[in-house]
Design a protein around this motif. Structure first.
Motif, PDB file in Angstrom:
ATOM      1  N   UNK A  37       0.818  -1.207   0.000  1.00  0.00           N
ATOM      2  CA  UNK A  37       0.000   0.000   0.000  1.00  0.00           C
ATOM      3  C   UNK A  37       0.856   1.263   0.000  1.00  0.00           C
ATOM      4  N   UNK A  38       2.147   1.127   0.376  1.00  0.00           N
ATOM      5  CA  UNK A  38       3.074   2.267   0.412  1.00  0.00           C
ATOM      6  C   UNK A  38       4.452   1.808  -0.079  1.00  0.00           C
ATOM      7  N   UNK A  39       4.576   1.396  -1.340  1.00  0.00           N
ATOM      8  CA  UNK A  39       5.847   0.835  -1.832  1.00  0.00           C
ATOM      9  C   UNK A  39       6.993   1.833  -1.801  1.00  0.00           C
ATOM     10  N   UNK A  92       4.677  -2.233  -8.304  1.00  0.00           N
ATOM     11  CA  UNK A  92       4.004  -2.982  -7.251  1.00  0.00           C
ATOM     12  C   UNK A  92       2.737  -2.308  -6.721  1.00  0.00           C
ATOM     13  N   UNK A  93       1.744  -2.038  -7.561  1.00  0.00           N
ATOM     14  CA  UNK A  93       0.482  -1.523  -7.024  1.00  0.00           C
ATOM     15  C   UNK A  93      -0.167  -2.570  -6.120  1.00  0.00           C
ATOM     16  N   UNK A  94      -0.967  -2.157  -5.155  1.00  0.00           N
ATOM     17  CA  UNK A  94      -1.454  -3.071  -4.113  1.00  0.00           C
ATOM     18  C   UNK A  94      -2.369  -4.175  -4.600  1.00  0.00           C
ATOM     19  N   UNK A 136       6.635 -12.812  -9.791  1.00  0.00           N
ATOM     20  CA  UNK A 136       7.264 -12.784 -11.119  1.00  0.00           C
ATOM     21  C   UNK A 136       8.002 -11.470 -11.340  1.00  0.00           C
ATOM     22  N   UNK A 137       7.418 -10.359 -10.880  1.00  0.00           N
ATOM     23  CA  UNK A 137       8.101  -9.078 -11.002  1.00  0.00           C
ATOM     24  C   UNK A 137       9.414  -9.074 -10.220  1.00  0.00           C
ATOM     25  N   UNK A 138       9.404  -9.636  -8.999  1.00  0.00           N
ATOM     26  CA  UNK A 138      10.624  -9.700  -8.204  1.00  0.00           C
ATOM     27  C   UNK A 138      11.659 -10.584  -8.896  1.00  0.00           C
ATOM     28  N   UNK A 139      11.215 -11.715  -9.435  1.00  0.00           N
ATOM     29  CA  UNK A 139      12.130 -12.562 -10.206  1.00  0.00           C
ATOM     30  C   UNK A 139      12.759 -11.764 -11.343  1.00  0.00           C
ATOM     31  N   UNK A 140      11.925 -11.058 -12.072  1.00  0.00           N
ATOM     32  CA  UNK A 140      12.403 -10.280 -13.226  1.00  0.00           C
ATOM     33  C   UNK A 140      13.459  -9.267 -12.808  1.00  0.00           C
ATOM     34  N   UNK A 186      -2.160  -3.816   6.972  1.00  0.00           N
ATOM     35  CA  UNK A 186      -0.906  -3.777   6.209  1.00  0.00           C
ATOM     36  C   UNK A 186      -0.890  -4.932   5.218  1.00  0.00           C
ATOM     37  N   UNK A 187       0.012  -4.828   4.262  1.00  0.00           N
ATOM     38  CA  UNK A 187       0.182  -5.878   3.245  1.00  0.00           C
ATOM     39  C   UNK A 187       1.654  -5.867   2.817  1.00  0.00           C
TER      40      UNK A 187
END
Length: 268
Positions: free
Chosen positions: A71-73, A139-141, A150-154, A94-95
């Protein structure tokens, strides 16, 4: 390169024990090529608004973590090696998503010293600005967990493609010996071709603390992997076999690394 993953499974049981029904904690495997470096991606989130602030108690595990609230990247952070438990107040909703790097692996991937991060938490932008920008932009919530992973892997695979990961074999051999002996090896027993002074320097750079402190955490983590063993240690005084001087030593060290005594954790 020696595989630390095959020898070590860092646990965070405090999260599981205190979570309850309104907080969820999960771990996910990274891409196969990242698994020698990254133990897991993890998620800690509320499934409903809590009635009181949640205390995120992290037991000592020898790892370095990157984490951010989806929620607050823009507030992404990195937490260095901790020689004791750490507690964060997270509020009532939180998330969080995190990246848990295996011991010694972050300095293999990134030109920094773990000693500079040890015992502290920093804004990710001050340490790894490209990853901080990636997290903030991608990384939108409302993304699903699979898409986030997958984004983190990339991001990490792109980073690896720009460098050739390298580490000191003496450090990895010393870490492997400590892990194989469940943290019971004495520093003077570690023979890797490095002098004691060189070994301390290597551990400071790659791990973030001394071989003795890392061994203490490994011994503690090995006990956590066997709940029945931990219970029997309290009842049958098997702490001597695990390298503790006496019951007081065992309880004191457990509380330092977990944040609770064995009696508080295992009440039944």
């Amino acid at each position: 390169m020696l595989s630390i993953r095959s020898l070590y499974r860092p646990l965070q049981p405090a999260l599981l024990r205190q979570a309850g029904t309104a907080v969820m904690y999960r771990e996910f495997l990274p891409h196969t090529l990242l698994q020698p470096y990254v133990y897991c991606y993890w998620q800690l989130k509320t499934t409903a608004v809590l009635t009181e602030p949640f205390i995120y108690r992290v037991v000592a595990d020898g790892c370095i973590d990157v984490f951010f609230d989806r929620n607050r990247p823009q507030d992404a952070a990195i937490m260095g090696f901790a020689g004791q438990h750490t507690a964060f107040g997270l509020g009532t909703a939180f998330h969080y998503t995190g990246i848990r790097f295996l011991p010694a692996m972050l300095p293999v991937l990134f030109p920094l010293s773990a000693a500079d991060l040890s015992g502290r938490t920093f804004d990710l932008d001050a340490v790894w600005p490209s990853l901080a920008a990636f997290v903030q932009d991608r990384m939108p919530p409302l993304l699903t967990d699979n898409v986030v992973n997958r984004f983190l892997d990339e991001c990490l695979l792109q980073h690896m493609a720009r460098l050739k990961p390298a580490s000191d074999h003496r450090l990895l051999e010393a870490v492997a010996l400590i892990l194989e002996q469940s943290g019971s090896a004495r520093v003077e027993q570690i023979r890797t071709g490095a002098s004691p002074r060189q070994l301390r320097r290597l551990f400071a750079h790659y791990i973030g603390d001394t071989p003795k402190t890392f061994s203490k955490i490994v011994r503690f983590q090995k006990l956590l992997q066997a709940d029945p063993m931990l219970r029997s240690m309290r009842q049958d005084k098997r702490f001597f076999d695990s390298g503790y001087y006496d019951q007081a030593h065992f309880i004191r060290e457990f509380r330092q690394l977990y944040g609770l005594t064995p009696g508080e954790v295992f009440r039944d």
